[in-house]
Design a protein around this motif. Structure first.
Motif, PDB file in Angstrom:
ATOM      1  N   ARG A  27       0.768  -0.848   0.041  1.00  0.00           N
ATOM      2  CA  ARG A  27       0.024  -0.445  -0.010  1.00  0.00           C
ATOM      3  C   ARG A  27       0.865   1.219  -0.399  1.00  0.00           C
ATOM      4  O   ARG A  27       1.450   1.221   1.167  1.00  0.00           O
ATOM      5  CB  ARG A  27      -0.658   0.060   1.249  1.00  0.00           C
ATOM      6  CG  ARG A  27      -1.679   1.081   1.325  1.00  0.00           C
ATOM      7  CD  ARG A  27      -3.181   1.436   2.286  1.00  0.00           C
ATOM      8  NE  ARG A  27      -3.074  -0.092   3.002  1.00  0.00           N
ATOM      9  CZ  ARG A  27      -3.030  -0.521   3.823  1.00  0.00           C
ATOM     10  NH1 ARG A  27      -2.188  -0.253   5.735  1.00  0.00           N
ATOM     11  NH2 ARG A  27      -3.589  -2.218   4.443  1.00  0.00           N
ATOM     12  N   ASP A  28       0.549   2.298  -0.975  1.00  0.00           N
ATOM     13  CA  ASP A  28       1.525   3.550  -1.447  1.00  0.00           C
ATOM     14  C   ASP A  28       3.130   3.583  -0.877  1.00  0.00           C
ATOM     15  O   ASP A  28       3.615   3.195  -0.236  1.00  0.00           O
ATOM     16  CB  ASP A  28       1.471   4.178  -0.083  1.00  0.00           C
ATOM     17  CG  ASP A  28      -0.480   4.589   0.204  1.00  0.00           C
ATOM     18  OD1 ASP A  28      -0.608   5.045  -1.173  1.00  0.00           O
ATOM     19  OD2 ASP A  28      -1.191   5.266   1.074  1.00  0.00           O
ATOM     20  N   GLN A  29       3.188   2.324  -1.578  1.00  0.00           N
ATOM     21  CA  GLN A  29       4.892   1.318  -2.120  1.00  0.00           C
ATOM     22  C   GLN A  29       5.537   1.483  -0.552  1.00  0.00           C
ATOM     23  O   GLN A  29       7.124   1.194  -0.683  1.00  0.00           O
ATOM     24  CB  GLN A  29       5.888   2.826  -2.312  1.00  0.00           C
ATOM     25  CG  GLN A  29       5.164   3.788  -3.393  1.00  0.00           C
ATOM     26  CD  GLN A  29       5.468   2.698  -4.860  1.00  0.00           C
ATOM     27  OE1 GLN A  29       5.868   1.429  -4.798  1.00  0.00           O
ATOM     28  NE2 GLN A  29       3.452   2.368  -5.731  1.00  0.00           N
ATOM     29  N   GLN A  30       4.779   0.704   0.441  1.00  0.00           N
ATOM     30  CA  GLN A  30       4.930  -0.107   1.260  1.00  0.00           C
ATOM     31  C   GLN A  30       4.683  -1.626   1.670  1.00  0.00           C
ATOM     32  O   GLN A  30       2.987  -1.480   1.486  1.00  0.00           O
ATOM     33  CB  GLN A  30       4.207   1.179   2.673  1.00  0.00           C
ATOM     34  CG  GLN A  30       5.882   2.143   3.040  1.00  0.00           C
ATOM     35  CD  GLN A  30       5.815   2.526   4.259  1.00  0.00           C
ATOM     36  OE1 GLN A  30       5.125   2.360   5.008  1.00  0.00           O
ATOM     37  NE2 GLN A  30       7.019   3.037   3.576  1.00  0.00           N
ATOM     38  N   GLN A  31       5.377  -2.689   2.586  1.00  0.00           N
ATOM     39  CA  GLN A  31       4.891  -3.543   2.634  1.00  0.00           C
ATOM     40  C   GLN A  31       4.010  -3.193   3.787  1.00  0.00           C
ATOM     41  O   GLN A  31       4.473  -2.652   4.418  1.00  0.00           O
ATOM     42  CB  GLN A  31       6.550  -4.811   2.564  1.00  0.00           C
ATOM     43  CG  GLN A  31       6.611  -4.783   1.497  1.00  0.00           C
ATOM     44  CD  GLN A  31       7.256  -5.788   1.838  1.00  0.00           C
ATOM     45  OE1 GLN A  31       8.064  -6.118   2.387  1.00  0.00           O
ATOM     46  NE2 GLN A  31       8.378  -5.818   0.512  1.00  0.00           N
ATOM     47  N   VAL A  32       2.023  -4.158   3.713  1.00  0.00           N
ATOM     48  CA  VAL A  32       1.625  -3.973   5.230  1.00  0.00           C
ATOM     49  C   VAL A  32       1.658  -5.549   5.379  1.00  0.00           C
ATOM     50  O   VAL A  32       0.468  -5.788   6.643  1.00  0.00           O
ATOM     51  CB  VAL A  32       0.534  -2.838   4.323  1.00  0.00           C
ATOM     52  CG1 VAL A  32       0.538  -1.566   4.099  1.00  0.00           C
ATOM     53  CG2 VAL A  32      -0.290  -3.738   3.491  1.00  0.00           C
ATOM     54  N   ALA A  33       1.451  -6.333   4.019  1.00  0.00           N
ATOM     55  CA  ALA A  33       1.072  -7.900   4.710  1.00  0.00           C
ATOM     56  C   ALA A  33       1.330  -8.449   4.190  1.00  0.00           C
ATOM     57  O   ALA A  33       1.970  -8.558   2.968  1.00  0.00           O
ATOM     58  CB  ALA A  33      -0.524  -7.909   4.608  1.00  0.00           C
ATOM     59  N   VAL A  34       1.252 -10.222   4.507  1.00  0.00           N
ATOM     60  CA  VAL A  34       1.855 -11.354   4.320  1.00  0.00           C
ATOM     61  C   VAL A  34       0.808 -11.560   4.292  1.00  0.00           C
ATOM     62  O   VAL A  34      -0.342 -12.358   5.465  1.00  0.00           O
ATOM     63  CB  VAL A  34       3.270 -11.817   4.435  1.00  0.00           C
ATOM     64  CG1 VAL A  34       3.372 -13.269   3.852  1.00  0.00           C
ATOM     65  CG2 VAL A  34       4.258 -11.220   4.459  1.00  0.00           C
ATOM     66  N   VAL A  35       0.143 -12.753   3.112  1.00  0.00           N
ATOM     67  CA  VAL A  35      -0.684 -14.017   2.784  1.00  0.00           C
ATOM     68  C   VAL A  35      -0.346 -14.997   2.084  1.00  0.00           C
ATOM     69  O   VAL A  35       0.524 -14.775   0.906  1.00  0.00           O
ATOM     70  CB  VAL A  35      -1.877 -13.364   2.312  1.00  0.00           C
ATOM     71  CG1 VAL A  35      -2.392 -11.901   3.210  1.00  0.00           C
ATOM     72  CG2 VAL A  35      -1.838 -12.795   1.219  1.00  0.00           C
ATOM     73  N   ARG A  36      -0.731 -15.848   2.560  1.00  0.00           N
ATOM     74  CA  ARG A  36      -0.974 -17.486   1.139  1.00  0.00           C
ATOM     75  C   ARG A  36      -2.109 -18.259   1.035  1.00  0.00           C
ATOM     76  O   ARG A  36      -3.304 -17.843   1.649  1.00  0.00           O
ATOM     77  CB  ARG A  36      -0.161 -18.172   2.798  1.00  0.00           C
ATOM     78  CG  ARG A  36       0.364 -19.839   1.824  1.00  0.00           C
ATOM     79  CD  ARG A  36       0.569 -21.012   2.618  1.00  0.00           C
ATOM     80  NE  ARG A  36       1.704 -20.292   3.729  1.00  0.00           N
ATOM     81  CZ  ARG A  36       3.270 -20.822   3.311  1.00  0.00           C
ATOM     82  NH1 ARG A  36       3.473 -21.387   2.079  1.00  0.00           N
ATOM     83  NH2 ARG A  36       3.883 -20.486   3.770  1.00  0.00           N
ATOM     84  N   VAL A  37      -1.871 -18.338  -0.178  1.00  0.00           N
ATOM     85  CA  VAL A  37      -3.730 -18.420  -0.525  1.00  0.00           C
ATOM     86  C   VAL A  37      -3.630 -20.317  -0.500  1.00  0.00           C
ATOM     87  O   VAL A  37      -2.907 -21.035   0.006  1.00  0.00           O
ATOM     88  CB  VAL A  37      -3.051 -18.941  -2.230  1.00  0.00           C
ATOM     89  CG1 VAL A  37      -4.415 -19.375  -2.992  1.00  0.00           C
ATOM     90  CG2 VAL A  37      -2.166 -17.400  -2.797  1.00  0.00           C
TER      91      VAL A  37
END
Length: 75
Positions: A27-37
């Motif tokens: 978001r806005d060029q910053q990493q905000v979360a990690v998700v796994r499908v």
């Protein structure tokens, strides 16, 4: 879609990922979360479990590298 209490998101994908694949959401060029499908849904959507962070509607992700499958070959 984001469901923080249940710790999952629904991803809209141009190319469907593989189950188990991890993504960093930005978001806005910053990493905000990690998700796994967790599973592929119909059409162009996949459900993913939130592993870290706080995703929001409108966050985006991009594959850094695409691994070949049995049906693909590298040049």
């Amino acid at each position: 879609r984001v469901n923080p209490p249940e710790r999952f998101v629904v991803l809209e994908c141009a190319v469907l990922p593989n189950e188990g694949q991890r993504f960093t959401l930005n978001r806005d060029q910053q990493q905000v979360a990690v998700v796994r499908v967790s599973h592929i849904m119909s059409g162009k959507h996949a459900a993913a479990n939130i592993e870290e962070g706080s995703p929001a509607v409108g966050d985006w992700y991009m594959l850094d590298q695409q691994r070949p499958t049995t049906n693909e070959r590298l040049p």
